[in-house]
Design a protein around this motif. Structure first.
Motif, PDB file in Angstrom:
ATOM      1  N   LEU A  69       0.839  -1.196   0.000  1.00 60.76           N
ATOM      2  CA  LEU A  69       0.000   0.000   0.000  1.00 60.76           C
ATOM      3  C   LEU A  69       0.873   1.246   0.000  1.00 60.76           C
ATOM      4  O   LEU A  69       1.964   1.257   0.580  1.00 60.76           O
ATOM      5  CB  LEU A  69      -0.919   0.003   1.221  1.00 60.76           C
ATOM      6  N   PRO A  70       0.423   2.317  -0.640  1.00 55.40           N
ATOM      7  CA  PRO A  70       1.230   3.545  -0.662  1.00 55.40           C
ATOM      8  C   PRO A  70       1.368   4.123   0.744  1.00 55.40           C
ATOM      9  O   PRO A  70       0.485   3.930   1.591  1.00 55.40           O
ATOM     10  CB  PRO A  70       0.441   4.478  -1.579  1.00 55.40           C
ATOM     11  N   PRO A  71       2.465   4.826   1.007  1.00 55.55           N
ATOM     12  CA  PRO A  71       2.671   5.381   2.347  1.00 55.55           C
ATOM     13  C   PRO A  71       1.652   6.473   2.654  1.00 55.55           C
ATOM     14  O   PRO A  71       1.150   7.154   1.762  1.00 55.55           O
ATOM     15  CB  PRO A  71       4.087   5.947   2.289  1.00 55.55           C
ATOM     16  N   VAL A  72       1.376   6.630   3.926  1.00 56.32           N
ATOM     17  CA  VAL A  72       0.448   7.668   4.372  1.00 56.32           C
ATOM     18  C   VAL A  72       1.212   8.975   4.436  1.00 56.32           C
ATOM     19  O   VAL A  72       2.296   9.052   5.008  1.00 56.32           O
ATOM     20  CB  VAL A  72      -0.135   7.311   5.753  1.00 56.32           C
ATOM     21  N   ARG A  73       0.646  10.001   3.848  1.00 52.63           N
ATOM     22  CA  ARG A  73       1.290  11.319   3.839  1.00 52.63           C
ATOM     23  C   ARG A  73       0.358  12.338   4.479  1.00 52.63           C
ATOM     24  O   ARG A  73      -0.860  12.211   4.421  1.00 52.63           O
ATOM     25  CB  ARG A  73       1.611  11.740   2.411  1.00 52.63           C
ATOM     26  N   VAL A  74       0.968  13.384   5.038  1.00 49.84           N
ATOM     27  CA  VAL A  74       0.186  14.462   5.620  1.00 49.84           C
ATOM     28  C   VAL A  74      -0.436  15.258   4.487  1.00 49.84           C
ATOM     29  O   VAL A  74       0.251  15.678   3.552  1.00 49.84           O
ATOM     30  CB  VAL A  74       1.077  15.368   6.493  1.00 49.84           C
ATOM     31  N   ALA A  75      -1.724  15.466   4.563  1.00 50.42           N
ATOM     32  CA  ALA A  75      -2.431  16.193   3.512  1.00 50.42           C
ATOM     33  C   ALA A  75      -2.158  17.691   3.626  1.00 50.42           C
ATOM     34  O   ALA A  75      -2.018  18.236   4.707  1.00 50.42           O
ATOM     35  CB  ALA A  75      -3.924  15.931   3.617  1.00 50.42           C
ATOM     36  N   GLY A  76      -2.092  18.337   2.473  1.00 52.97           N
ATOM     37  CA  GLY A  76      -1.999  19.791   2.461  1.00 52.97           C
ATOM     38  C   GLY A  76      -0.605  20.353   2.293  1.00 52.97           C
ATOM     39  O   GLY A  76      -0.456  21.539   2.068  1.00 52.97           O
TER      40      GLY A  76
END
Length: 141
Positions: free
Chosen positions: A23-30
């Motif tokens: 799964l793609p890594p979780v990134r901080v939105a914005g």
């Protein structure tokens, strides 16, 4: 559907761990950069460290199977679930024994018991609290 076996459950759990890794890594939105990409020369590209290759994202069917496998954790006690996932993620028995503070045979017995409990529950049987671990493992098939 045919009766579940420990081999089938182990295969599904291993597949779920592999899907989680893909799964793609979780990134901080914005947060993003507005700067243009740096144009590197051929000499810079040759000297740079190679970028690691990633597998493509998993299919939606694989993600659905992974989500189903994650719900199987509710059948297990907390320590057994942690051991099961650590082993499915590819941890060696030596690492797991050190991490959980147990011996190699105990780790393997708990791993087999966790798989057996899942098999029992998926086959519609209830694991009675008075049943011993050996009884459940022997009858899980």
């Amino acid at each position: 559907m045919p009766e579940w076996t420990r081999d089938m459950v182990e295969e599904r759990i291993t597949e779920a761990a592999a899907v989680l890794r893909r799964l793609p890594p979780v990134r901080v939105a914005g947060y993003f950069g507005t700067w243009p990409e740096i144009q590197r020369t051929a000499k810079e590209l040759a000297a740079a460290a190679p970028t690691p290759m990633r597998l493509p994202p998993p299919s939606s069917a694989a993600i659905s199977r992974m989500e189903e496998v994650i719900t199987w954790n509710r059948f297990l006690e907390r320590d057994d679930a942690h051991l099961m996932w650590a082993r499915a993620e590819g941890g060696s028995w030596k690492e797991l024994c050190y991490r959980f503070g147990i011996s190699r045979p105990t780790a393997h017995r708990r791993w087999e018991y966790a798989l057996s409990v899942i098999v029992w529950r998926l086959n519609g049987r209830e694991v009675h609290h008075r049943r011993g671990r050996r009884f459940v493992v022997a009858r899980a098939g």
